[in-house]
Design a protein around this motif. Structure first.
Motif, PDB file in Angstrom:
ATOM      1  N   ILE A  46     -30.495 -46.802 -11.875  1.00 39.00           N
ATOM      2  CA  ILE A  46     -29.042 -46.760 -11.763  1.00 39.00           C
ATOM      3  C   ILE A  46     -28.524 -45.574 -10.958  1.00 39.00           C
ATOM      4  O   ILE A  46     -27.439 -45.643 -10.388  1.00 39.00           O
ATOM      5  CB  ILE A  46     -28.385 -46.812 -13.163  1.00 39.00           C
ATOM      6  CG1 ILE A  46     -26.963 -47.340 -13.047  1.00 39.00           C
ATOM      7  CG2 ILE A  46     -28.431 -45.470 -13.844  1.00 39.00           C
ATOM      8  CD1 ILE A  46     -26.338 -47.683 -14.364  1.00 39.00           C
ATOM      9  N   GLY A  47     -29.270 -44.495 -10.856  1.00 36.09           N
ATOM     10  CA  GLY A  47     -28.802 -43.301 -10.150  1.00 36.09           C
ATOM     11  C   GLY A  47     -28.430 -43.542  -8.692  1.00 36.09           C
ATOM     12  O   GLY A  47     -27.289 -43.288  -8.290  1.00 36.09           O
ATOM     13  N   PRO A  48     -29.353 -44.043  -7.873  1.00 34.44           N
ATOM     14  CA  PRO A  48     -29.005 -44.264  -6.453  1.00 34.44           C
ATOM     15  C   PRO A  48     -27.871 -45.275  -6.238  1.00 34.44           C
ATOM     16  O   PRO A  48     -26.949 -44.991  -5.473  1.00 34.44           O
ATOM     17  CB  PRO A  48     -30.322 -44.748  -5.836  1.00 34.44           C
ATOM     18  CG  PRO A  48     -31.382 -44.161  -6.725  1.00 34.44           C
ATOM     19  CD  PRO A  48     -30.792 -44.213  -8.115  1.00 34.44           C
ATOM     20  N   PRO A  49     -27.871 -46.433  -6.928  1.00 33.79           N
ATOM     21  CA  PRO A  49     -26.724 -47.334  -6.728  1.00 33.79           C
ATOM     22  C   PRO A  49     -25.406 -46.720  -7.204  1.00 33.79           C
ATOM     23  O   PRO A  49     -24.368 -46.923  -6.583  1.00 33.79           O
ATOM     24  CB  PRO A  49     -27.076 -48.572  -7.567  1.00 33.79           C
ATOM     25  CG  PRO A  49     -28.551 -48.526  -7.730  1.00 33.79           C
ATOM     26  CD  PRO A  49     -28.921 -47.072  -7.739  1.00 33.79           C
ATOM     27  N   ALA A  50     -25.447 -45.950  -8.301  1.00 33.69           N
ATOM     28  CA  ALA A  50     -24.222 -45.304  -8.784  1.00 33.69           C
ATOM     29  C   ALA A  50     -23.718 -44.294  -7.758  1.00 33.69           C
ATOM     30  O   ALA A  50     -22.514 -44.193  -7.507  1.00 33.69           O
ATOM     31  CB  ALA A  50     -24.474 -44.630 -10.131  1.00 33.69           C
ATOM     32  N   ALA A  51     -24.642 -43.547  -7.154  1.00 32.70           N
ATOM     33  CA  ALA A  51     -24.252 -42.588  -6.116  1.00 32.70           C
ATOM     34  C   ALA A  51     -23.617 -43.316  -4.929  1.00 32.70           C
ATOM     35  O   ALA A  51     -22.600 -42.874  -4.388  1.00 32.70           O
ATOM     36  CB  ALA A  51     -25.461 -41.773  -5.656  1.00 32.70           C
ATOM     37  N   LEU A  52     -24.214 -44.438  -4.531  1.00 39.00           N
ATOM     38  CA  LEU A  52     -23.671 -45.220  -3.425  1.00 39.00           C
ATOM     39  C   LEU A  52     -22.272 -45.735  -3.760  1.00 39.00           C
ATOM     40  O   LEU A  52     -21.356 -45.665  -2.930  1.00 39.00           O
ATOM     41  CB  LEU A  52     -24.604 -46.390  -3.082  1.00 39.00           C
ATOM     42  CG  LEU A  52     -24.129 -47.307  -1.960  1.00 39.00           C
ATOM     43  CD1 LEU A  52     -23.992 -46.530  -0.651  1.00 39.00           C
ATOM     44  CD2 LEU A  52     -25.093 -48.478  -1.801  1.00 39.00           C
ATOM     45  N   LEU A  53     -22.085 -46.231  -4.977  1.00 41.24           N
ATOM     46  CA  LEU A  53     -20.762 -46.717  -5.383  1.00 41.24           C
ATOM     47  C   LEU A  53     -19.741 -45.576  -5.388  1.00 41.24           C
ATOM     48  O   LEU A  53     -18.604 -45.759  -4.951  1.00 41.24           O
ATOM     49  CB  LEU A  53     -20.835 -47.367  -6.769  1.00 41.24           C
ATOM     50  CG  LEU A  53     -21.618 -48.668  -6.848  1.00 41.24           C
ATOM     51  CD1 LEU A  53     -21.742 -49.122  -8.289  1.00 41.24           C
ATOM     52  CD2 LEU A  53     -20.972 -49.739  -5.994  1.00 41.24           C
ATOM     53  N   GLY A  54     -20.153 -44.422  -5.894  1.00 45.34           N
ATOM     54  CA  GLY A  54     -19.247 -43.274  -5.875  1.00 45.34           C
ATOM     55  C   GLY A  54     -18.868 -42.873  -4.462  1.00 45.34           C
ATOM     56  O   GLY A  54     -17.697 -42.607  -4.167  1.00 45.34           O
ATOM     57  N   LEU A  55     -19.850 -42.855  -3.561  1.00 44.89           N
ATOM     58  CA  LEU A  55     -19.597 -42.503  -2.161  1.00 44.89           C
ATOM     59  C   LEU A  55     -18.671 -43.526  -1.497  1.00 44.89           C
ATOM     60  O   LEU A  55     -17.716 -43.155  -0.807  1.00 44.89           O
ATOM     61  CB  LEU A  55     -20.919 -42.394  -1.399  1.00 44.89           C
ATOM     62  CG  LEU A  55     -20.824 -41.987   0.066  1.00 44.89           C
ATOM     63  CD1 LEU A  55     -20.196 -40.603   0.191  1.00 44.89           C
ATOM     64  CD2 LEU A  55     -22.202 -42.010   0.707  1.00 44.89           C
ATOM     65  N   LEU A  56     -18.951 -44.806  -1.712  1.00 44.02           N
ATOM     66  CA  LEU A  56     -18.088 -45.853  -1.150  1.00 44.02           C
ATOM     67  C   LEU A  56     -16.659 -45.745  -1.674  1.00 44.02           C
ATOM     68  O   LEU A  56     -15.697 -45.947  -0.926  1.00 44.02           O
ATOM     69  CB  LEU A  56     -18.645 -47.244  -1.467  1.00 44.02           C
ATOM     70  CG  LEU A  56     -19.856 -47.689  -0.660  1.00 44.02           C
ATOM     71  CD1 LEU A  56     -20.429 -48.989  -1.227  1.00 44.02           C
ATOM     72  CD2 LEU A  56     -19.486 -47.866   0.800  1.00 44.02           C
ATOM     73  N   THR A  57     -16.540 -45.418  -2.959  1.00 46.17           N
ATOM     74  CA  THR A  57     -15.211 -45.258  -3.547  1.00 46.17           C
ATOM     75  C   THR A  57     -14.454 -44.127  -2.863  1.00 46.17           C
ATOM     76  O   THR A  57     -13.280 -44.265  -2.507  1.00 46.17           O
ATOM     77  CB  THR A  57     -15.319 -44.994  -5.058  1.00 46.17           C
ATOM     78  OG1 THR A  57     -16.000 -46.088  -5.673  1.00 46.17           O
ATOM     79  CG2 THR A  57     -13.959 -44.839  -5.695  1.00 46.17           C
ATOM     80  N   LEU A  58     -15.138 -43.010  -2.666  1.00 43.01           N
ATOM     81  CA  LEU A  58     -14.484 -41.863  -2.023  1.00 43.01           C
ATOM     82  C   LEU A  58     -14.180 -42.118  -0.555  1.00 43.01           C
ATOM     83  O   LEU A  58     -13.113 -41.752  -0.067  1.00 43.01           O
ATOM     84  CB  LEU A  58     -15.359 -40.618  -2.169  1.00 43.01           C
ATOM     85  CG  LEU A  58     -15.442 -40.057  -3.588  1.00 43.01           C
ATOM     86  CD1 LEU A  58     -16.455 -38.935  -3.652  1.00 43.01           C
ATOM     87  CD2 LEU A  58     -14.083 -39.589  -4.057  1.00 43.01           C
ATOM     88  N   LEU A  59     -15.103 -42.744   0.164  1.00 44.59           N
ATOM     89  CA  LEU A  59     -14.895 -42.990   1.594  1.00 44.59           C
ATOM     90  C   LEU A  59     -13.798 -44.008   1.868  1.00 44.59           C
ATOM     91  O   LEU A  59     -13.027 -43.870   2.811  1.00 44.59           O
ATOM     92  CB  LEU A  59     -16.193 -43.432   2.256  1.00 44.59           C
ATOM     93  CG  LEU A  59     -17.299 -42.379   2.357  1.00 44.59           C
ATOM     94  CD1 LEU A  59     -18.567 -42.996   2.942  1.00 44.59           C
ATOM     95  CD2 LEU A  59     -16.840 -41.185   3.184  1.00 44.59           C
ATOM     96  N   THR A  60     -13.754 -45.055   1.053  1.00 49.05           N
ATOM     97  CA  THR A  60     -12.794 -46.135   1.296  1.00 49.05           C
ATOM     98  C   THR A  60     -11.485 -45.947   0.528  1.00 49.05           C
ATOM     99  O   THR A  60     -10.513 -46.625   0.815  1.00 49.05           O
ATOM    100  CB  THR A  60     -13.394 -47.505   0.894  1.00 49.05           C
ATOM    101  OG1 THR A  60     -13.648 -47.503  -0.518  1.00 49.05           O
ATOM    102  CG2 THR A  60     -14.662 -47.799   1.663  1.00 49.05           C
ATOM    103  N   ARG A  61     -11.512 -45.058  -0.457  1.00 53.66           N
ATOM    104  CA  ARG A  61     -10.366 -44.855  -1.353  1.00 53.66           C
ATOM    105  C   ARG A  61      -9.946 -46.195  -1.983  1.00 53.66           C
ATOM    106  O   ARG A  61      -8.767 -46.440  -2.235  1.00 53.66           O
ATOM    107  CB  ARG A  61      -9.206 -44.193  -0.641  1.00 53.66           C
ATOM    108  CG  ARG A  61      -9.471 -42.751  -0.341  1.00 53.66           C
ATOM    109  CD  ARG A  61      -8.222 -42.059   0.162  1.00 53.66           C
ATOM    110  NE  ARG A  61      -8.279 -40.637   0.055  1.00 53.66           N
ATOM    111  CZ  ARG A  61      -8.863 -39.816   0.909  1.00 53.66           C
ATOM    112  NH1 ARG A  61      -9.512 -40.312   1.936  1.00 53.66           N
ATOM    113  NH2 ARG A  61      -8.832 -38.516   0.738  1.00 53.66           N
TER     114      ARG A  61
END
Length: 176
Positions: A46-61
């Motif tokens: 879950i760590g890497p996908p969660a990091a990706l989701l967090g990054l996508l959330t921040l980048l796309t707002r």
């Protein structure tokens, strides 16, 4: 994993309570997922996908990546519990043996049923997380996934603890 599991829903709820955009919770999800150096299987999944989701959330707002996180979380837990059903001892049996190394055959059967019950919980909870992620407004999504889902999990833990006490008492009466 525990820190991520506790702080992520709190971040969802804080955003809603403070009237902040929900995507700000991605700011909590990203660093927590990135700093995890845990070697447990669930953390690796879950760590890497969660990091990706967090990054996508921040980048796309946008909220949609953040809304995927509870579904991912339930899917990971379901996979872990289901895997243990097919590769005994089950996860619940392993936990039980920490305090009771000589678990009886009845105890092993009971822990298997509890593991199956948790699988059912994660299926239902994951489907509700998916439904709220797709169709609910931000407040409803955050309320369910940041609060109600965890209350239900607590109720499941508590209910199982009560049932286990009765099962153990009945077992003791038969053998004592």
């Amino acid at each position: 994993m525990i820190l991520l599991g506790v702080l992520a829903p709190l971040a969802f709820m804080a955003c809603v309570a403070l009237g902040l955009p929900l995507w700000w919770a991605g700011a909590a999800l990203l660093p927590l997922a990135l700093i995890r150096r845990d070697t447990r299987a669930l953390a690796r999944w879950i760590g890497p996908p969660a990091a990706l989701l967090g990054l996508l959330t921040l980048l796309t707002r946008a909220e949609w990546p953040l809304r995927v996180y509870p579904v991912l979380n339930n899917t990971a837990w379901l996979a872990l519990f289901a895997w243990s059903l097919h590769h005994p001892p089950t996860l619940i049996e392993r936990i039980a043996r920490l305090s009771e190394p000589d678990l009886s055959p009845a105890g092993v059967a009971y822990t298997r049923r509890v593991t199956q019950a948790w699988c059912g919980f994660f299926v239902v909870n994951g489907l509700i997380a998916l439904a709220t992620g797709l169709w609910a407004d931000s407040r409803t999504w955050a309320l369910y996934n940041g609060g109600i889902a965890y209350a239900l999990m607590g109720a499941m833990f508590g209910g199982e603890w009560l049932v286990r006490r009765r099962v153990r008492a009945r077992e003791a009466m038969r053998h004592g």
